[in-house]
Design a protein around this motif. Sequence first.
Motif, PDB file in Angstrom:
ATOM      1  N   TYR A  27       0.819  -1.219   0.000  1.00 17.69           N
ATOM      2  CA  TYR A  27       0.000   0.000   0.000  1.00 17.69           C
ATOM      3  C   TYR A  27       0.850   1.266   0.000  1.00 17.69           C
ATOM      4  O   TYR A  27       0.494   2.270  -0.634  1.00 17.69           O
ATOM      5  CB  TYR A  27      -0.943  -0.007   1.206  1.00 17.69           C
ATOM      6  N   GLU A  28       1.985   1.228   0.686  1.00 22.12           N
ATOM      7  CA  GLU A  28       2.790   2.441   0.846  1.00 22.12           C
ATOM      8  C   GLU A  28       3.415   2.924  -0.464  1.00 22.12           C
ATOM      9  O   GLU A  28       3.941   4.048  -0.524  1.00 22.12           O
ATOM     10  CB  GLU A  28       3.902   2.205   1.876  1.00 22.12           C
ATOM     11  N   HIS A  29       3.353   2.141  -1.511  1.00 16.95           N
ATOM     12  CA  HIS A  29       3.933   2.553  -2.796  1.00 16.95           C
ATOM     13  C   HIS A  29       3.080   3.613  -3.504  1.00 16.95           C
ATOM     14  O   HIS A  29       3.571   4.259  -4.435  1.00 16.95           O
ATOM     15  CB  HIS A  29       4.086   1.349  -3.720  1.00 16.95           C
ATOM     16  N   PHE A  30       1.826   3.790  -3.086  1.00 13.68           N
ATOM     17  CA  PHE A  30       0.897   4.621  -3.847  1.00 13.68           C
ATOM     18  C   PHE A  30       0.594   5.931  -3.125  1.00 13.68           C
ATOM     19  O   PHE A  30       0.427   5.968  -1.912  1.00 13.68           O
ATOM     20  CB  PHE A  30      -0.389   3.841  -4.117  1.00 13.68           C
ATOM     21  N   ILE A  31       0.517   7.008  -3.930  1.00 13.84           N
ATOM     22  CA  ILE A  31       0.340   8.346  -3.377  1.00 13.84           C
ATOM     23  C   ILE A  31      -1.130   8.662  -3.127  1.00 13.84           C
ATOM     24  O   ILE A  31      -1.521   9.069  -2.038  1.00 13.84           O
ATOM     25  CB  ILE A  31       0.951   9.395  -4.329  1.00 13.84           C
ATOM     26  N   GLU A  32      -1.955   8.469  -4.135  1.00 11.97           N
ATOM     27  CA  GLU A  32      -3.396   8.774  -4.070  1.00 11.97           C
ATOM     28  C   GLU A  32      -4.083   8.015  -5.196  1.00 11.97           C
ATOM     29  O   GLU A  32      -3.501   7.103  -5.768  1.00 11.97           O
ATOM     30  CB  GLU A  32      -3.632  10.288  -4.214  1.00 11.97           C
ATOM     31  N   GLY A  33      -5.336   8.392  -5.504  1.00 15.00           N
ATOM     32  CA  GLY A  33      -6.006   7.719  -6.607  1.00 15.00           C
ATOM     33  C   GLY A  33      -7.491   7.963  -6.662  1.00 15.00           C
ATOM     34  O   GLY A  33      -8.047   8.791  -5.950  1.00 15.00           O
ATOM     35  N   GLY A  34      -8.134   7.209  -7.547  1.00 13.12           N
ATOM     36  CA  GLY A  34      -9.580   7.210  -7.691  1.00 13.12           C
ATOM     37  C   GLY A  34     -10.106   5.844  -7.310  1.00 13.12           C
ATOM     38  O   GLY A  34      -9.509   4.817  -7.658  1.00 13.12           O
ATOM     39  N   PHE A  35     -11.255   5.816  -6.612  1.00 17.77           N
ATOM     40  CA  PHE A  35     -11.753   4.591  -6.005  1.00 17.77           C
ATOM     41  C   PHE A  35     -13.240   4.402  -6.306  1.00 17.77           C
ATOM     42  O   PHE A  35     -13.952   5.353  -6.629  1.00 17.77           O
ATOM     43  CB  PHE A  35     -11.541   4.635  -4.485  1.00 17.77           C
ATOM     44  N   GLY A  36     -13.699   3.169  -6.140  1.00 13.68           N
ATOM     45  CA  GLY A  36     -15.107   2.887  -6.339  1.00 13.68           C
ATOM     46  C   GLY A  36     -16.006   3.702  -5.437  1.00 13.68           C
ATOM     47  O   GLY A  36     -17.168   3.952  -5.777  1.00 13.68           O
ATOM     48  N   SER A  37     -15.495   4.125  -4.307  1.00 17.66           N
ATOM     49  CA  SER A  37     -16.275   4.971  -3.394  1.00 17.66           C
ATOM     50  C   SER A  37     -16.501   6.368  -3.954  1.00 17.66           C
ATOM     51  O   SER A  37     -17.340   7.114  -3.450  1.00 17.66           O
ATOM     52  CB  SER A  37     -15.589   5.055  -2.027  1.00 17.66           C
ATOM     53  N   ASP A  38     -15.785   6.730  -5.020  1.00 22.02           N
ATOM     54  CA  ASP A  38     -15.980   8.034  -5.654  1.00 22.02           C
ATOM     55  C   ASP A  38     -17.126   8.024  -6.661  1.00 22.02           C
ATOM     56  O   ASP A  38     -17.758   9.052  -6.889  1.00 22.02           O
ATOM     57  CB  ASP A  38     -14.699   8.478  -6.362  1.00 22.02           C
ATOM     58  N   HIS A  39     -17.383   6.877  -7.290  1.00 20.41           N
ATOM     59  CA  HIS A  39     -18.477   6.756  -8.262  1.00 20.41           C
ATOM     60  C   HIS A  39     -18.661   5.285  -8.601  1.00 20.41           C
ATOM     61  O   HIS A  39     -17.685   4.534  -8.668  1.00 20.41           O
ATOM     62  CB  HIS A  39     -18.172   7.549  -9.537  1.00 20.41           C
ATOM     63  N   HIS A  40     -19.911   4.865  -8.822  1.00 17.62           N
ATOM     64  CA  HIS A  40     -20.150   3.467  -9.169  1.00 17.62           C
ATOM     65  C   HIS A  40     -19.756   3.139 -10.601  1.00 17.62           C
ATOM     66  O   HIS A  40     -19.547   1.981 -10.950  1.00 17.62           O
ATOM     67  CB  HIS A  40     -21.625   3.100  -8.949  1.00 17.62           C
ATOM     68  N   ASP A  41     -19.638   4.177 -11.454  1.00 18.06           N
ATOM     69  CA  ASP A  41     -19.259   3.993 -12.855  1.00 18.06           C
ATOM     70  C   ASP A  41     -17.750   4.147 -12.976  1.00 18.06           C
ATOM     71  O   ASP A  41     -17.210   5.238 -12.769  1.00 18.06           O
ATOM     72  CB  ASP A  41     -19.980   5.026 -13.729  1.00 18.06           C
ATOM     73  N   ARG A  42     -17.072   3.078 -13.312  1.00 16.28           N
ATOM     74  CA  ARG A  42     -15.614   3.123 -13.383  1.00 16.28           C
ATOM     75  C   ARG A  42     -15.114   4.192 -14.355  1.00 16.28           C
ATOM     76  O   ARG A  42     -14.047   4.781 -14.150  1.00 16.28           O
ATOM     77  CB  ARG A  42     -15.070   1.747 -13.790  1.00 16.28           C
ATOM     78  N   ASN A  43     -15.854   4.440 -15.416  1.00 12.94           N
ATOM     79  CA  ASN A  43     -15.420   5.415 -16.413  1.00 12.94           C
ATOM     80  C   ASN A  43     -15.399   6.846 -15.885  1.00 12.94           C
ATOM     81  O   ASN A  43     -14.882   7.743 -16.553  1.00 12.94           O
ATOM     82  CB  ASN A  43     -16.295   5.340 -17.662  1.00 12.94           C
ATOM     83  N   GLN A  44     -15.965   7.060 -14.711  1.00 10.66           N
ATOM     84  CA  GLN A  44     -15.942   8.388 -14.090  1.00 10.66           C
ATOM     85  C   GLN A  44     -14.743   8.582 -13.164  1.00 10.66           C
ATOM     86  O   GLN A  44     -14.533   9.676 -12.634  1.00 10.66           O
ATOM     87  CB  GLN A  44     -17.231   8.613 -13.289  1.00 10.66           C
TER      88      GLN A  44
END
Length: 230
Positions: A133-150
Amino acid sequence: MARLLLFDIDGTLIDSNGAGGAAILDAAEEHFGIQREHFPPLQLAGSTDPAIAMDVFGHLSRQHTPEEVIAFLDRYLSHLQRRLQAPDFSGYTLPGVTQLLEALRSENEAHLGLLTGNVRRGAVIKLSRHGIYEHFIEGGFGSDHHDRNQLGPVALKRMQDATGTTYHIDDVIVIGDTPKDIRCAEAFGAKCLAVATGQYSHAELSALNPWRCVESFADVPAIVELLLRD
């Protein structure tokens, strides 16, 4: 120029050997009081956690509010944590992944983020269990939107805010193992490195015309060269 590398999790970095799907069914049994044998096979590959939860509600013809989906996912995360910490857990980090992440982190022009259908807490649980986990800075997650394309623009903005870097879209690469990863990259103009370490073969992924497609991350120097120099 820095390159933004946005990694999927399941089937790309790790294989939880069915623990995630089993935890969804655990949650369904607990939430609805219905035995798991009454549920159809779950379509997990490339889906977001909220989309999977909504599919479960839909299969049972149950209406759902956003709050009910969150409550269901809370149950799922509890079971996921339990299954991943069980003595008989047999999941593993995919070949070359740990070495690749370490090699990329040593490169100043590589900024590592996540672009995953997992809700944020699920991503933390899974990647922490595998020690990456510590290798990653930030990101986009399923908790941000149910549509992966978003999720691509979300990950891009969060990474820009976290690093203070403005990424040119030609320097953004989504790395994943499913057709949904390829379409997600296309949706916001990024490249996609498809990797055939999940349910889809090299031929199946290549037919969708990703930027590049590889069999695995086993040849770490070649993958680093591809991601940072190609």
